[in-house]
Design a protein around this motif. Structure first.
Motif, PDB file in Angstrom:
ATOM      1  N   THR B 119      32.711 -32.173  15.708  1.00 17.43           N
ATOM      2  CA  THR B 119      31.285 -32.401  15.513  1.00 17.43           C
ATOM      3  C   THR B 119      31.047 -32.458  13.987  1.00 17.43           C
ATOM      4  OG1 THR B 119      30.870 -31.046  17.222  1.00 17.43           O
ATOM      5  CG2 THR B 119      28.565 -31.808  15.822  1.00 17.43           C
ATOM      6  N   PHE B 120      30.856 -33.936  13.618  1.00 16.97           N
ATOM      7  CA  PHE B 120      30.560 -33.837  12.122  1.00 16.97           C
ATOM      8  C   PHE B 120      29.243 -33.605  11.923  1.00 16.97           C
ATOM      9  CE2 PHE B 120      34.675 -35.623  13.242  1.00 16.97           C
ATOM     10  CZ  PHE B 120      35.118 -35.405  11.674  1.00 16.97           C
ATOM     11  N   TYR B 121      28.823 -32.611  10.557  1.00 18.76           N
ATOM     12  CA  TYR B 121      26.586 -32.965  10.316  1.00 18.76           C
ATOM     13  C   TYR B 121      27.603 -33.548   8.895  1.00 18.76           C
ATOM     14  CZ  TYR B 121      27.474 -29.076  13.613  1.00 18.76           C
ATOM     15  OH  TYR B 121      27.309 -28.367  14.742  1.00 18.76           O
ATOM     16  N   LEU B 122      26.758 -34.634   9.373  1.00 13.73           N
ATOM     17  CA  LEU B 122      26.527 -35.665   7.642  1.00 13.73           C
ATOM     18  C   LEU B 122      25.695 -35.061   6.722  1.00 13.73           C
ATOM     19  CD1 LEU B 122      27.864 -37.913   9.554  1.00 13.73           C
ATOM     20  CD2 LEU B 122      26.349 -39.182   8.568  1.00 13.73           C
ATOM     21  N   ARG B 123      26.043 -35.306   5.493  1.00 15.67           N
ATOM     22  CA  ARG B 123      24.722 -34.830   3.955  1.00 15.67           C
ATOM     23  C   ARG B 123      23.098 -35.374   4.583  1.00 15.67           C
ATOM     24  NH1 ARG B 123      28.386 -32.779   0.730  1.00 15.67           N
ATOM     25  NH2 ARG B 123      30.460 -33.039   0.845  1.00 15.67           N
ATOM     26  N   ARG B 124      22.444 -35.020   4.516  1.00 18.91           N
ATOM     27  CA  ARG B 124      20.822 -35.914   4.446  1.00 18.91           C
ATOM     28  C   ARG B 124      20.171 -36.919   3.861  1.00 18.91           C
ATOM     29  NH1 ARG B 124      18.323 -33.060   9.246  1.00 18.91           N
ATOM     30  NH2 ARG B 124      20.404 -32.743  10.446  1.00 18.91           N
ATOM     31  N   ASP B 125      21.178 -36.745   2.329  1.00 16.75           N
ATOM     32  CA  ASP B 125      20.931 -37.326   1.356  1.00 16.75           C
ATOM     33  C   ASP B 125      21.751 -38.734   1.051  1.00 16.75           C
ATOM     34  OD1 ASP B 125      23.085 -36.045   0.409  1.00 16.75           O
ATOM     35  OD2 ASP B 125      22.116 -35.215  -1.557  1.00 16.75           O
ATOM     36  N   SER B 126      22.655 -39.462   1.781  1.00 13.64           N
ATOM     37  CA  SER B 126      23.465 -39.580   1.593  1.00 13.64           C
ATOM     38  C   SER B 126      22.465 -41.008   1.306  1.00 13.64           C
ATOM     39  CB  SER B 126      24.374 -39.913   1.982  1.00 13.64           C
ATOM     40  OG  SER B 126      25.392 -38.781   1.790  1.00 13.64           O
ATOM     41  N   ARG B 127      22.681 -42.519   0.787  1.00 11.20           N
ATOM     42  CA  ARG B 127      22.663 -43.403   0.975  1.00 11.20           C
ATOM     43  C   ARG B 127      23.636 -44.846   0.713  1.00 11.20           C
ATOM     44  NH1 ARG B 127      16.998 -44.274  -2.992  1.00 11.20           N
ATOM     45  NH2 ARG B 127      18.844 -42.652  -4.111  1.00 11.20           N
ATOM     46  N   TRP B 128      23.310 -45.763   1.659  1.00 10.53           N
ATOM     47  CA  TRP B 128      24.025 -46.458   0.999  1.00 10.53           C
ATOM     48  C   TRP B 128      23.613 -47.930  -0.663  1.00 10.53           C
ATOM     49  CZ3 TRP B 128      27.881 -48.635   3.921  1.00 10.53           C
ATOM     50  CH2 TRP B 128      28.441 -48.226   5.617  1.00 10.53           C
ATOM     51  N   SER B 129      24.194 -48.942  -0.651  1.00 14.61           N
ATOM     52  CA  SER B 129      24.418 -49.292  -2.026  1.00 14.61           C
ATOM     53  C   SER B 129      23.095 -50.234  -2.268  1.00 14.61           C
ATOM     54  CB  SER B 129      25.804 -49.811  -2.886  1.00 14.61           C
ATOM     55  OG  SER B 129      25.897 -50.770  -1.392  1.00 14.61           O
ATOM     56  N   ASN B 130      22.976 -50.895  -0.865  1.00 19.22           N
ATOM     57  CA  ASN B 130      21.153 -50.997  -0.649  1.00 19.22           C
ATOM     58  C   ASN B 130      20.655 -50.219  -0.149  1.00 19.22           C
ATOM     59  OD1 ASN B 130      21.772 -50.321   1.859  1.00 19.22           O
ATOM     60  ND2 ASN B 130      21.916 -52.003   2.655  1.00 19.22           N
ATOM     61  N   GLY B 131      20.596 -48.988  -0.257  1.00 12.80           N
ATOM     62  CA  GLY B 131      19.395 -48.057  -0.697  1.00 12.80           C
ATOM     63  C   GLY B 131      18.764 -47.684   0.790  1.00 12.80           C
ATOM     64  N   ASP B 132      19.958 -47.912   1.266  1.00 16.77           N
ATOM     65  CA  ASP B 132      19.499 -47.551   3.806  1.00 16.77           C
ATOM     66  C   ASP B 132      20.319 -46.048   3.576  1.00 16.77           C
ATOM     67  OD1 ASP B 132      18.869 -49.785   3.513  1.00 16.77           O
ATOM     68  OD2 ASP B 132      20.054 -51.032   5.660  1.00 16.77           O
ATOM     69  N   PRO B 133      19.273 -45.048   4.128  1.00 21.24           N
ATOM     70  CA  PRO B 133      20.173 -44.529   4.268  1.00 21.24           C
ATOM     71  C   PRO B 133      20.801 -44.394   5.245  1.00 21.24           C
ATOM     72  CG  PRO B 133      18.200 -44.198   5.425  1.00 21.24           C
ATOM     73  CD  PRO B 133      18.143 -45.638   5.427  1.00 21.24           C
ATOM     74  N   GLY B 179      35.201 -43.065  22.448  1.00 19.12           N
ATOM     75  CA  GLY B 179      34.962 -41.098  22.585  1.00 19.12           C
ATOM     76  C   GLY B 179      34.058 -40.667  20.906  1.00 19.12           C
ATOM     77  N   ILE B 180      33.650 -41.974  21.011  1.00 20.65           N
ATOM     78  CA  ILE B 180      32.267 -41.266  20.075  1.00 20.65           C
ATOM     79  C   ILE B 180      30.679 -41.312  20.390  1.00 20.65           C
ATOM     80  CG2 ILE B 180      32.510 -43.927  19.087  1.00 20.65           C
ATOM     81  CD1 ILE B 180      31.846 -42.199  16.780  1.00 20.65           C
ATOM     82  N   SER B 181      29.958 -40.356  19.913  1.00 20.73           N
ATOM     83  CA  SER B 181      29.181 -40.473  20.527  1.00 20.73           C
ATOM     84  C   SER B 181      27.738 -40.038  19.116  1.00 20.73           C
ATOM     85  CB  SER B 181      28.103 -39.084  22.142  1.00 20.73           C
ATOM     86  OG  SER B 181      28.738 -37.965  21.036  1.00 20.73           O
ATOM     87  N   LEU B 182      26.445 -39.773  19.355  1.00 21.41           N
ATOM     88  CA  LEU B 182      25.140 -39.533  18.329  1.00 21.41           C
ATOM     89  C   LEU B 182      24.442 -39.059  19.194  1.00 21.41           C
ATOM     90  CD1 LEU B 182      24.130 -41.301  15.888  1.00 21.41           C
ATOM     91  CD2 LEU B 182      22.616 -42.658  17.420  1.00 21.41           C
ATOM     92  N   LEU B 183      24.506 -37.327  18.799  1.00 21.55           N
ATOM     93  CA  LEU B 183      23.967 -36.306  18.894  1.00 21.55           C
ATOM     94  C   LEU B 183      22.172 -35.910  18.254  1.00 21.55           C
ATOM     95  CD1 LEU B 183      26.492 -33.257  18.483  1.00 21.55           C
ATOM     96  CD2 LEU B 183      25.842 -35.267  19.722  1.00 21.55           C
ATOM     97  N   ASP B 184      22.346 -36.604  17.275  1.00 23.34           N
ATOM     98  CA  ASP B 184      21.211 -36.887  16.638  1.00 23.34           C
ATOM     99  C   ASP B 184      21.041 -37.928  15.099  1.00 23.34           C
ATOM    100  OD1 ASP B 184      21.617 -35.276  14.042  1.00 23.34           O
ATOM    101  OD2 ASP B 184      21.026 -33.500  15.246  1.00 23.34           O
ATOM    102  N   GLU B 185      19.959 -37.829  14.536  1.00 18.62           N
ATOM    103  CA  GLU B 185      20.310 -38.916  13.020  1.00 18.62           C
ATOM    104  C   GLU B 185      21.256 -38.912  12.226  1.00 18.62           C
ATOM    105  OE1 GLU B 185      16.951 -39.211  11.220  1.00 18.62           O
ATOM    106  OE2 GLU B 185      17.701 -40.898  10.446  1.00 18.62           O
ATOM    107  N   PHE B 186      21.620 -37.583  11.516  1.00 20.85           N
ATOM    108  CA  PHE B 186      22.682 -37.048  10.901  1.00 20.85           C
ATOM    109  C   PHE B 186      23.960 -36.518  11.873  1.00 20.85           C
ATOM    110  CE2 PHE B 186      19.108 -37.602   8.615  1.00 20.85           C
ATOM    111  CZ  PHE B 186      19.360 -38.756   7.692  1.00 20.85           C
ATOM    112  N   THR B 187      24.214 -36.249  13.423  1.00 18.45           N
ATOM    113  CA  THR B 187      25.116 -35.692  14.116  1.00 18.45           C
ATOM    114  C   THR B 187      25.703 -36.485  15.091  1.00 18.45           C
ATOM    115  OG1 THR B 187      23.683 -34.131  13.774  1.00 18.45           O
ATOM    116  CG2 THR B 187      25.755 -33.195  14.647  1.00 18.45           C
ATOM    117  N   LEU B 188      27.354 -36.704  14.520  1.00 22.45           N
ATOM    118  CA  LEU B 188      28.255 -37.372  15.575  1.00 22.45           C
ATOM    119  C   LEU B 188      29.318 -36.038  16.478  1.00 22.45           C
ATOM    120  CD1 LEU B 188      30.207 -40.286  14.330  1.00 22.45           C
ATOM    121  CD2 LEU B 188      29.382 -38.785  12.605  1.00 22.45           C
ATOM    122  N   GLN B 189      29.285 -36.835  17.423  1.00 20.15           N
ATOM    123  CA  GLN B 189      30.527 -36.497  17.772  1.00 20.15           C
ATOM    124  C   GLN B 189      32.282 -37.498  18.253  1.00 20.15           C
ATOM    125  OE1 GLN B 189      29.505 -34.208  22.108  1.00 20.15           O
ATOM    126  NE2 GLN B 189      29.821 -32.194  20.246  1.00 20.15           N
TER     127      GLN B 189
END
Lengths: 314, 637
Positions: B119-133, B179-189
Motif C-alpha cells: 500500500t503506497f501513500y503518495l505525497r500530497r503536494d506533488s505536482r506534474w510539470s504542467n501544474g496538475d496534482p 493487480g493495482i487498485s485505488l484506495l483514495d486520491e493519494f493511496t494505491l495498492q
C-alpha cells in the motif's frame, strides 16, 4: 541547346526512376528480412506475450508478402512508417533531420574539393614535370591513400584537443563544428580531383585547337580560361556525380568520429539493429538521390560538351 | 612545398605510433591540454554544498552512449533511455546517490504480512510539470498503460511480479484487471503474485512510472516530444535533437526543486567511445558514458583523478551448448575447460579495468548475497591446470586426439581478445584446438538461441534489479529470458521455491543452492564480473559510485573553478594531488571515489551506507520483515 529535346529527355529519365526504385525496394525489402535475427532480439529474450505484442504492433506477425504489399501501399503516400529503433520518431522525420546535415557537410566538402582540387590540378598541369608538379601529385597520392579514420582523429587531436581552436565534435550548425568534418571529407576528394584535372588538362593542352589558339597569339591565361578549362573539367564532372551522391548521403566514419547526426549512421545502425523501416526509408532515399544526381550530371555534361546533345540527331 | 613533406609526415606518424605503443613517458603520448581545477568542496551543516563554492552556471553535460530509443517511459529499453527518464520522471520509489531505494513519489508504504500486497501513500503536494496534482490515479493509469498489449512495451517484463500482469500482457484479461487498485486520491495498492523482495527496486524503473493522462490523450504517441512531454521528475524536457543532444531543464514544480542545484542537463549521444574521450579532453563533456578499453593505461596515467572505475552488477561468461556434441554429456570435459582458464591473466592483461575474476554466476556484493564458490576457486592456477589435464584425459581426449571446438562471439574487439586468450590457454594447458568464430550481433543471438551450430559461446548478463534471482532466472528452463540453457539444470524447482519464499535467510539459502546446482553441472564458464568505467570532471560532484550505475542528476552540482593564481604551463597537465583533497567536512559517504577504491570490499560496503540526505524526514513504514531492507533495481543491456 534544344529546349524540347532536353525536356523530353528529362521526362523519360524521370519516368525511368519508377521501375528502378521498385526493383530497389523489392530487393532491399527481402534482403533485410532475410538477414538473421529480428529488430526485437537482444541479449535478454522477451517473454512470448511481450514479443507477440511487439510483432502485432509492427505487423511482423503477418505473412511476408502481405507485409511487402502493405509497405508498398504505404510508401506510395510517401510515408516510410515509424522507426523500430527510435520509437518516438517516424522514418520521415529522421531523414528530414539527418539529410540537411549530410547535405551541408557533404555539399561543402564537395565545393571545397572542387575549388581546391581543380586549382592545384591545373597548377600542376601547367608546370608539368617540375618539382612543383611532383610534390603536388605526391601529396595528392598521400591524400588518397590515408583513410578518413586516420586523418580525423589526428585533426581532432591537434586542432581540438591540443590547440583548442575547434570543437572536437558535436553538431549545432555552427561553422566551427563544420570545419573539421568538411575538411576530412574533402581531403581525399581534393586529391582525386587534382589528379583527374591534371591528367585531362595536360591532354587538352596538347590538342590541336589549343595549339591553334596559341598560334593566333591569344595570351596564355585566356587560352586556359576560354578554351582549355571546359573540356578539361569534363572527366571531373562525371566523377562528381556519384562522388557528390556519396558525400551528401553521409559518411558513417565521419559521423561517428565527429559525432554528427547525418544520414550515414541511420543506414548502418538501421541495418545492424534490423530496423526494417529505417533501412528501407534510407535506401529508397539514397536511390532517389543517386538517380537524380546522375541525371544532373548528364545535363551538365551536355551543356559543357558540344559532342553530346539530347536533341534528335538526323 | 618540397618532396620531403610526405616523408616528414610519414616519419611523424610512425613516431606517433611508436610513442603510443611504448609505455615510456615520452612527450608525444602526454596530453597537451590543461584541465582547470575546482575549488575545494565546503559543505554546510545540512550536508549541502556551500553556495560560495558552486559554479555560476550549473550545467552538466553527460555522454550517454547511443541515441536513446524513446522518452516514453513505458517503451523505454536500453540504458541510454533509462538514464534520461530517471531525471525526467519519478516512480513511487527512487534512488539515493549510492543506489539505495528510498521513497519517491510515495512518502511511505505498508507491506502486508504475506508480502504480497503493497500500500503506497503518495505525497500530497506533488505536482506534474504542467501544474496538475500528482495523484494515485496517475500511477494506476501509468501501470495499466504499461501493461496494455497495445502499448507493446518490451520493458513490461518489469511488471511481471504484479498480479495478472502476464494475462493482461497476453491480452487475456483487460488492463483493468491488473493487480493495482485505488484506495483514495493519494493511496494505491499493488498486489503481487508472490513475495518479491526486489519489487520496491523495480518501482524505480521507467516501465512503472506514471504518465500524465491529459498529456498522453492529447498528443497520442507524440507526447514524449519536447514542448509536449509533461513529467513529474526533477527535470523537464527542453529540447531533443536526434543524435545531437537532449536538453533538460530544472523542473521548478518538482517536490525537492529547492534542493536541485543543476539548472540544465545536456545528454549527448556519442556512439564512438574514443570520440567521447576526445570531447571530454577538449572540454565538451563533464561525464563520459564509458571509456575505450585500449586506452586504460594511458588514462590511468594522465587522468588518475578523472578516471572512475567501480563494480557493476553484471557477469561476463561463456556457455556450453549442451544440445550438441561434444558437450551433451561429458561434465569432465566441461570442468576441464572451466579450470584451464587463468582468469587473473584475462582481467589483468586483457580487460585491464579492475574486473573481478569470477568462478560463479552471481557477482559478489548483490544485496548481501554471498555467491557459491566452488572449491577450485581457492586453488592456485597450477592446481587447476593439473586437475584440468586429469579431467581432460578422463573425458577421453589426449594430445593425439585433441578436442576441436569453436568459440563463438559477437564482433567486438574485447570479446575477440578474451576468446583469443581462452583459446590459447586451452591450447597451452590441454592441447585443445579451439577456433574463433565472430558474428554480427543479431546473427550471433539467433545462432545461440537455435543451438544447432554453436559449441562454446559468449554471454553476459547485466542485472535488471539488485537481486541474485535476476541472474539465476536466466537458466530456468521454462519462461527463460535467454535461451542459454537447453535442458533442465535441476534448479527450476528450487527457483520456484525462491519465488514464494518470504523469509530472507531461507530465500538466500535457496538461491545459493540453485547456483550451486547450476555451477556443479558446469554449464557456464564464468570469467569476470563487470565494472563501470568513465571519466568525470572534477568539478562535478554530488554523485557516488553504485553497483547499479544509476546516477540521478538532481544530486549533482558543479564546483567553481579555482582562480588561476599560478597559471599552470600548457605542457604541465598532471594535476597535483594536493590540489584536490577530500574535504574533511563531508559527513556522509564521500561524494566521489577514485580508481584506487575499486576492490571488491567496496561492493559489500554498499549495504552499510546510510540512506539519508534528501529524504531524512520521511520514515517509510514497513511491516514485513524483509522489507526493512531497501532494494535496488537494474537495467537491461
Amino acid at each position: 541547346m534544344n529546349q524540347e529535346g532536353i525536356l523530353r529527355h528529362s521526362a523519360t529519365r524521370l519516368l525511368g526512376l519508377i521501375p528502378t526504385l521498385l526493383v530497389l525496394i523489392t530487393i532491399a525489402f527481402f534482403l533485410i528480412r532475410m538477414a538473421p535475427g529480428g529488430p526485437f532480439d537482444s541479449e535478454k529474450v522477451l517473454p512470448p506475450e511481450i514479443r507477440a505484442n511487439l510483432d502485432a504492433k509492427y505487423h511482423l506477425d503477418e505473412p511476408l508478402m502481405q507485409q511487402y504489399f502493405r509497405y508498398l501501399g504505404q510508401i506510395i503516400t510517401l510515408d516510410f512508417g515509424p522507426s523500430f529503433q527510435y520509437k518516438d520518431w517516424t522514418v520521415n522525420e529522421l531523414i528530414a533531420r539527418g539529410f540537411p546535415v549530410s547535405l551541408t557537410v557533404g555539399g561543402l566538402a564537395m565545393l571545397l574539393a572542387f575549388l581546391v582540387g581543380t586549382s592545384i590540378g591545373i597548377t600542376a598541369a601547367l608546370r608539368q614535370n617540375t618539382a612543383m608538379d611532383y610534390s603536388i601529385m605526391g601529396v595528392a597520392m598521400l591524400g588518397i591513400s590515408i583513410p578518413n579514420f586516420v586523418v580525423a582523429p589526428l585533426l581532432i587531436l591537434v586542432l581540438a584537443v591540443y590547440q583548442g581552436w575547434l570543437p572536437a565534435g558535436g553538431w549545432d550548425w555552427s561553422i566551427q563544428r563544420m570545419i573539421l568534418p568538411v575538411v576530412t571529407l574533402a581531403l581525399p576528394v581534393i586529391a582525386y580531383i587534382a589528379r583527374l584535372t591534371r591528367g585531362s588538362m595536360i591532354e587538352v593542352l596538347h590538342s590541336n585547337y589549343i595549339r591553334t589558339a596559341r598560334a593566333k597569339g591569344l595570351p596564355g591565361h585566356l587560352v586556359i580560361r576560354r578554351h582549355a578549362l571546359k573540356p578539361a573539367l569534363l572527366p571531373v564532372i562525371s566523377f562528381m556525380g556519384p562522388a557528390t551522391a556519396g558525400l551528401i548521403t553521409g559518411s558513417v566514419v565521419i559521423e561517428r568520429i565527429y559525432s554528427i547526426p547525418g544520414l550515414g549512421s541511420y543506414f548502418v545502425q538501421g541495418a545492424l539493429n534490423r530496423d526494417y523501416t529505417l533501412v528501407m526509408g534510407v535506401v529508397i532515399f539514397y536511390g532517389v538521390i543517386i538517380i537524380l544526381l546522375n541525371f544532373i550530371v548528364d545535363l551538365l555534361y551536355a551543356w559543357m560538351n558540344p559532342k553530346i546533345r539530347y536533341d534528335e540527331v538526323q | 612545398m618540397t618532396i620531403a613533406l610526405p616523408i616528414r609526415i610519414l616519419l611523424a606518424s610512425s613516431f606517433l605510433l611508436l610513442a603510443a605503443c611504448g609505455d615510456s613517458g615520452s612527450d608525444f603520448s602526454r596530453p597537451r591540454e590543461t584541465r582547470n581545477q575546482p575549488v575545494e568542496l565546503v559543505l554546510l551543516e545540512d550536508g549541502r554544498p556551500h553556495p560560495a563554492v558552486l559554479a555560476e552556471e550549473q550545467l552538466v553535460r553527460r555522454g550517454n552512449g547511443e541515441e536513446p530509443q524513446t522518452l516514453d517511459p513505458h517503451l523505454a529499453e536500453g540504458v541510454p533511455s533509462t538514464h534520461i527518464l530517471r531525471d525526467l520522471f519519478e516512480g513511487l520509489t527512487t534512488e539515493s546517490p549510492d543506489g539505495d531505494v528510498i521513497p519517491g513519489a510515495a512518502a511511505r508504504w505498508n507491506i502486508s504480512r504475506d508480502a504480497r500486497t503493497y500500500t503506497f501513500y503518495l505525497r500530497r503536494d506533488s505536482r506534474w510539470s504542467n501544474g496538475d496534482p500528482l495523484i494515485a490515479e496517475d500511477f494506476v493509469y501509468g501501470l495499466r498503460r504499461s501493461a496494455n498489449p497495445e502499448t507493446a512495451s518490451n520493458s513490461a517484463v518489469m511488471l511481471l511480479p504484479i498480479q495478472n500482469a502476464r494475462e493482461v500482457l497476453a491480452g487475456e484479461l483487460p488492463a483493468e484487471e491488473l493487480g493495482i487498485s485505488l484506495l483514495d486520491e493519494f493511496t494505491l495498492q499493488i498486489t503481487l503474485t508472490g513475495p518479491t523482495p526486489y519489487f520496491l527496486g523495480m518501482l524505480t524503473h521507467p516501465a512503472t512510472y506514471p504518465v500524465n493522462r491529459r498529456n498522453v490523450e492529447e498528443f497520442g504517441d507524440q507526447f514524449s516530444r519536447p514542448g509536449k512531454l509533461v513529467s513529474n521528475g526533477a527535470f523537464v524536457l527542453k529540447s531533443w535533437k536526434p543524435r545531437v543532444s537532449i536538453e533538460l531543464e530544472k523542473n521548478p514544480l518538482f517536490r525537492e526543486a529547492d534542493q536541485t542545484l543543476i539548472e540544465r542537463v545536456v545528454y549527448l549521444p556519442i556512439e564512438e567511445l574514443s570520440t567521447e574521450v576526445t570531447q571530454f579532453r577538449s572540454g565538451g563533456l563533464d561525464w563520459t558514458n564509458e571509456v575505450p578499453n585500449n586506452q586504460f593505461k594511458w588514462l590511468q596515467r594522465y587522468y588518475p583523478d578523472e578516471l572512475i572505475i567501480s563494480p557493476w552488477m553484471g557477469s561476463y561468461f561463456f556457455g556450453f551448448n549442451l544440445a550438441t556434441e561434444p558437450f551433451v554429456e561429458n561434465p569432465e570435459l566441461r570442468q576441464a575447460l572451466i579450470l584451464a582458464i587463468d582468469r587473473q591473466v584475462i582481467t589483468e592483461k586483457v580487460t585491464q579495468f579492475g574486473e573481478q575474476p569470477s568462478f560463479a554466476l552471481v557477482p559478489r556484493g548483490i544485496d548481501g548475497y554471498v555467491p557459491f564458490s566452488p572449491e577450485y576457486a581457492d586453488w592456485t592456477q597450477e592446481q587447476r591446470n593439473e586437475e584440468a589435464r586429469r579431467l581432460y584425459e578422463l573425458a577421453g581426449y589426449s594430445s593425439d586426439e585433441p578436442l576441436r571446438v569453436e568459440i563463438r562471439y559477437n564482433s567486438s574487439e574485447n570479446h575477440k581478445k578474451i576468446a583469443l586468450a581462452i583459446a590459447s590457454m586451452w591450447k597451452q594447458v590441454l592441447g585443445v584446438n579451439a577456433s574463433l568464430v565472430n558474428e554480427e550481433f543479431r546473427v550471433f543471438l539467433q545462432n545461440r538461441a537455435q543451438k544447432a551450430i554453436t559449441q562454446v559461446f559468449r554471454a553476459g548478463w547485466i542485472s535488471d534489479y539488485n537481486d541474485p534471482y535476476s541472474f539465476l532466472e536466466i537458466f530456468r528452463t521454462g519462461r527463460r529470458r535467454t535461451k542459454l540453457s537447453s535442458r533442465n539444470c535441476g534448479c527450476d524447482a528450487i527457483l520456484d521455491e525462491v519465488g514464494t519464499e518470504r523469509v530472507r535467510a531461507r530465500r538466500e539459502r535457496l538461491m545459493f543452492e540453485a547456483e550451486r546446482v547450476l555451477l556443479s553441472d558446469f554449464v557456464i564458464i564464468p570469467i569476470y564480473t563487470y565494472v563501470t568505467k568513465r571519466l568525470v570532471d572534477q568539478h562535478l560532484r554530488g554523485w557516488q559510485n553504485n553497483v547499479m550505475d544509476h546516477h540521478l542528476t538532481r544530486y549533482m552540482f558543479m564546483l567553481k573553478t579555482r582562480e588561476p593564481e599560478a597559471e599552470v604551463p600548457a605542457a604541465k597537465v598532471e594535476p597535483e594531488p594536493e590540489l584536490v583533497p577530500e574535504p574533511e567536512l563531508v559527513p556522509e559517504p564521500e561524494p566521489q571515489q577514485g580508481v584506487n577504491d575499486v576492490p571488491s570490499s567496496e561492493i559489500s560496503d554498499d549495504e552499510d551506507m546510510d540512506v539519508d540526505g534528501t529524504s531524512g524526514e520521511i520514515q517509510a513504514e514497513v511491516e514485513a520483515e524483509q522489507a526493512t531492507r531497501t532494494r535496488k533495481e537494474g537495467k537491461g543491456l
